[in-house]
Motif scaffolding. Structure first.
Motif, PDB file in Angstrom:
ATOM      1  N   PRO A  72      -5.730  -4.215  -6.117  1.00 20.15           N
ATOM      2  CA  PRO A  72      -5.009  -3.448  -4.906  1.00 20.15           C
ATOM      3  C   PRO A  72      -4.447  -2.184  -5.692  1.00 20.15           C
ATOM      4  O   PRO A  72      -3.902  -2.423  -6.783  1.00 20.15           O
ATOM      5  CB  PRO A  72      -4.068  -4.574  -4.415  1.00 20.15           C
ATOM      6  N   PHE A  73      -4.356  -1.078  -4.857  1.00 21.86           N
ATOM      7  CA  PHE A  73      -3.424   0.222  -5.646  1.00 21.86           C
ATOM      8  C   PHE A  73      -2.926   0.872  -4.434  1.00 21.86           C
ATOM      9  O   PHE A  73      -3.682   1.326  -3.577  1.00 21.86           O
ATOM     10  CB  PHE A  73      -4.674   1.003  -6.437  1.00 21.86           C
ATOM     11  N   ILE A  74      -1.509   0.832  -4.710  1.00 18.01           N
ATOM     12  CA  ILE A  74      -0.881   1.807  -3.619  1.00 18.01           C
ATOM     13  C   ILE A  74      -0.820   3.449  -3.942  1.00 18.01           C
ATOM     14  O   ILE A  74      -0.481   3.447  -5.333  1.00 18.01           O
ATOM     15  CB  ILE A  74       0.570   1.294  -3.682  1.00 18.01           C
ATOM     16  N   ALA A  75      -1.096   4.219  -3.099  1.00 21.39           N
ATOM     17  CA  ALA A  75      -1.248   5.500  -3.513  1.00 21.39           C
ATOM     18  C   ALA A  75       0.027   6.216  -3.764  1.00 21.39           C
ATOM     19  O   ALA A  75       1.073   5.582  -3.122  1.00 21.39           O
ATOM     20  CB  ALA A  75      -2.264   6.499  -2.326  1.00 21.39           C
ATOM     21  N   ALA A  76       0.235   7.231  -3.955  1.00 23.62           N
ATOM     22  CA  ALA A  76       1.572   8.003  -4.117  1.00 23.62           C
ATOM     23  C   ALA A  76       2.338   8.192  -2.952  1.00 23.62           C
ATOM     24  O   ALA A  76       3.515   8.104  -2.929  1.00 23.62           O
ATOM     25  CB  ALA A  76       1.568   9.481  -4.995  1.00 23.62           C
ATOM     26  N   ASP A  77       1.650   7.985  -1.757  1.00 25.30           N
ATOM     27  CA  ASP A  77       2.201   8.180  -0.391  1.00 25.30           C
ATOM     28  C   ASP A  77       3.010   6.912  -0.137  1.00 25.30           C
ATOM     29  O   ASP A  77       3.736   6.759   1.007  1.00 25.30           O
ATOM     30  CB  ASP A  77       1.466   8.834   0.667  1.00 25.30           C
ATOM     31  N   ASN A  78       2.824   6.030  -0.750  1.00 21.86           N
ATOM     32  CA  ASN A  78       3.498   4.478  -0.937  1.00 21.86           C
ATOM     33  C   ASN A  78       3.167   3.943   0.723  1.00 21.86           C
ATOM     34  O   ASN A  78       3.993   3.046   1.015  1.00 21.86           O
ATOM     35  CB  ASN A  78       5.076   4.704  -0.761  1.00 21.86           C
ATOM     36  N   VAL A  79       2.039   4.355   1.285  1.00 23.51           N
ATOM     37  CA  VAL A  79       1.784   3.805   2.600  1.00 23.51           C
ATOM     38  C   VAL A  79       0.087   3.676   2.688  1.00 23.51           C
ATOM     39  O   VAL A  79      -0.564   2.901   3.532  1.00 23.51           O
ATOM     40  CB  VAL A  79       2.226   4.614   4.009  1.00 23.51           C
ATOM     41  N   THR A  80      -0.442   4.085   1.771  1.00 20.65           N
ATOM     42  CA  THR A  80      -1.974   3.649   1.772  1.00 20.65           C
ATOM     43  C   THR A  80      -2.478   2.982   0.189  1.00 20.65           C
ATOM     44  O   THR A  80      -2.062   3.165  -0.629  1.00 20.65           O
ATOM     45  CB  THR A  80      -2.761   5.253   1.415  1.00 20.65           C
ATOM     46  N   LEU A  81      -3.084   1.714   0.735  1.00 22.80           N
ATOM     47  CA  LEU A  81      -3.547   0.865  -0.186  1.00 22.80           C
ATOM     48  C   LEU A  81      -5.047   0.791  -0.215  1.00 22.80           C
ATOM     49  O   LEU A  81      -5.697   0.704   0.799  1.00 22.80           O
ATOM     50  CB  LEU A  81      -3.048  -0.529   0.480  1.00 22.80           C
ATOM     51  N   PHE A  82      -5.559   0.878  -1.375  1.00 20.76           N
ATOM     52  CA  PHE A  82      -7.058   1.114  -1.762  1.00 20.76           C
ATOM     53  C   PHE A  82      -7.336  -0.305  -2.668  1.00 20.76           C
ATOM     54  O   PHE A  82      -6.284  -1.140  -3.033  1.00 20.76           O
ATOM     55  CB  PHE A  82      -7.243   1.938  -2.742  1.00 20.76           C
TER      56      PHE A  82
ATOM     57  N   THR B 146      -6.480   0.979   3.688  1.00 22.14           N
ATOM     58  CA  THR B 146      -5.827   0.905   4.928  1.00 22.14           C
ATOM     59  C   THR B 146      -4.324   1.499   4.756  1.00 22.14           C
ATOM     60  O   THR B 146      -3.960   1.845   3.686  1.00 22.14           O
ATOM     61  CB  THR B 146      -5.478  -0.740   4.931  1.00 22.14           C
ATOM     62  N   ARG B 147      -3.665   1.842   5.871  1.00 24.63           N
ATOM     63  CA  ARG B 147      -2.349   2.449   5.947  1.00 24.63           C
ATOM     64  C   ARG B 147      -1.202   1.680   6.464  1.00 24.63           C
ATOM     65  O   ARG B 147      -1.721   1.063   7.565  1.00 24.63           O
ATOM     66  CB  ARG B 147      -2.306   3.851   6.377  1.00 24.63           C
ATOM     67  N   TYR B 148      -0.104   1.617   5.877  1.00 24.05           N
ATOM     68  CA  TYR B 148       0.967   0.913   6.470  1.00 24.05           C
ATOM     69  C   TYR B 148       1.773   1.794   7.498  1.00 24.05           C
ATOM     70  O   TYR B 148       2.063   2.783   7.138  1.00 24.05           O
ATOM     71  CB  TYR B 148       1.849   0.301   5.297  1.00 24.05           C
ATOM     72  N   ASP B 149       1.952   1.296   8.729  1.00 17.23           N
ATOM     73  CA  ASP B 149       2.639   1.824   9.787  1.00 17.23           C
ATOM     74  C   ASP B 149       4.042   1.320   9.797  1.00 17.23           C
ATOM     75  O   ASP B 149       4.050   0.209  10.213  1.00 17.23           O
ATOM     76  CB  ASP B 149       2.083   1.992  11.068  1.00 17.23           C
ATOM     77  N   GLN B 150       5.063   2.226   9.489  1.00 20.48           N
ATOM     78  CA  GLN B 150       6.479   1.357   9.474  1.00 20.48           C
ATOM     79  C   GLN B 150       7.074   1.327  10.884  1.00 20.48           C
ATOM     80  O   GLN B 150       7.708   0.300  11.076  1.00 20.48           O
ATOM     81  CB  GLN B 150       7.330   2.510   8.714  1.00 20.48           C
ATOM     82  N   ALA B 151       6.455   2.069  11.814  1.00 19.35           N
ATOM     83  CA  ALA B 151       7.136   1.977  13.260  1.00 19.35           C
ATOM     84  C   ALA B 151       6.759   0.690  13.886  1.00 19.35           C
ATOM     85  O   ALA B 151       7.297   0.035  14.529  1.00 19.35           O
ATOM     86  CB  ALA B 151       6.681   2.918  13.978  1.00 19.35           C
ATOM     87  N   THR B 152       5.369   0.073  13.441  1.00 18.35           N
ATOM     88  CA  THR B 152       4.817  -0.847  14.096  1.00 18.35           C
ATOM     89  C   THR B 152       4.948  -1.974  13.050  1.00 18.35           C
ATOM     90  O   THR B 152       4.428  -3.257  13.342  1.00 18.35           O
ATOM     91  CB  THR B 152       3.172  -0.878  14.418  1.00 18.35           C
ATOM     92  N   ASP B 153       5.357  -1.925  11.795  1.00 20.12           N
ATOM     93  CA  ASP B 153       5.464  -2.756  10.641  1.00 20.12           C
ATOM     94  C   ASP B 153       4.019  -3.723  10.721  1.00 20.12           C
ATOM     95  O   ASP B 153       3.855  -4.715  10.453  1.00 20.12           O
ATOM     96  CB  ASP B 153       6.420  -3.752  10.907  1.00 20.12           C
ATOM     97  N   SER B 154       2.874  -2.686  10.440  1.00 14.62           N
ATOM     98  CA  SER B 154       1.512  -3.273  10.452  1.00 14.62           C
ATOM     99  C   SER B 154       0.532  -2.380   9.765  1.00 14.62           C
ATOM    100  O   SER B 154       0.878  -1.206   9.396  1.00 14.62           O
ATOM    101  CB  SER B 154       0.901  -3.419  11.785  1.00 14.62           C
ATOM    102  N   TRP B 155      -0.582  -3.070   9.322  1.00 16.67           N
ATOM    103  CA  TRP B 155      -1.453  -2.169   8.417  1.00 16.67           C
ATOM    104  C   TRP B 155      -2.588  -1.871   9.387  1.00 16.67           C
ATOM    105  O   TRP B 155      -2.948  -2.590  10.151  1.00 16.67           O
ATOM    106  CB  TRP B 155      -1.903  -3.090   7.178  1.00 16.67           C
ATOM    107  N   SER B 156      -3.332  -0.759   9.088  1.00 18.31           N
ATOM    108  CA  SER B 156      -4.482  -0.150   9.840  1.00 18.31           C
ATOM    109  C   SER B 156      -5.552  -1.141   9.626  1.00 18.31           C
ATOM    110  O   SER B 156      -5.540  -1.878   8.418  1.00 18.31           O
ATOM    111  CB  SER B 156      -4.849   1.162   9.864  1.00 18.31           C
ATOM    112  N   LYS B 157      -6.818  -1.193  10.108  1.00 19.43           N
ATOM    113  CA  LYS B 157      -7.900  -1.727  10.133  1.00 19.43           C
ATOM    114  C   LYS B 157      -8.372  -1.126   8.720  1.00 19.43           C
ATOM    115  O   LYS B 157      -8.430   0.058   8.469  1.00 19.43           O
ATOM    116  CB  LYS B 157      -8.650  -1.570  11.348  1.00 19.43           C
ATOM    117  N   PRO B 158      -8.859  -2.070   7.883  1.00 21.89           N
ATOM    118  CA  PRO B 158      -9.277  -1.582   6.605  1.00 21.89           C
ATOM    119  C   PRO B 158     -10.703  -0.872   6.744  1.00 21.89           C
ATOM    120  O   PRO B 158     -11.674  -1.317   7.479  1.00 21.89           O
ATOM    121  CB  PRO B 158      -9.683  -2.755   5.706  1.00 21.89           C
TER     122      PRO B 158
END
Length: 75
Positions: free
Chosen positions: A13-23, A41-53
């Motif tokens: 797992p690797f978090i990008a510099a934007d702190n919301v994109t996980l590779f 996948t990207r983390y959405d703080q508003a919904t507290d969830s990750w997008s579909k990979p």
């Protein structure tokens, strides 16, 4: 909420510099070009969830195992 971990294998797992994109590398998500592929996948703080990979596709992914991916700290 989308699942990131599967019954198969997830690695590096690797978090990008934007702190919301996980590779990460996985052989448990579809589509899969062969072995371990890179997904993000990207983390959405508003919904507290990750997008579909999402698979990064070819030519990043091949019919071999992909394992390590990084991006510059500058993004």
């Amino acid at each position: 909420m989308e699942a990131i971990n599967t019954d198969e294998q997830e690695f590096t797992p690797f978090i990008a510099a934007d702190n919301v994109t996980l590779f990460f590398a996985s052989n448990g998500h579809k589509p899969n070009y062969g072995g371990l592929d890179f997904y993000f996948t990207r983390y959405d703080q508003a919904t507290d969830s990750w997008s579909k990979p999402m698979n990064l596709g070819e030519p990043i992914n091949t019919n071999q195992d992909e394992m390590f991916i990084t991006l510059p700290a500058s993004g």
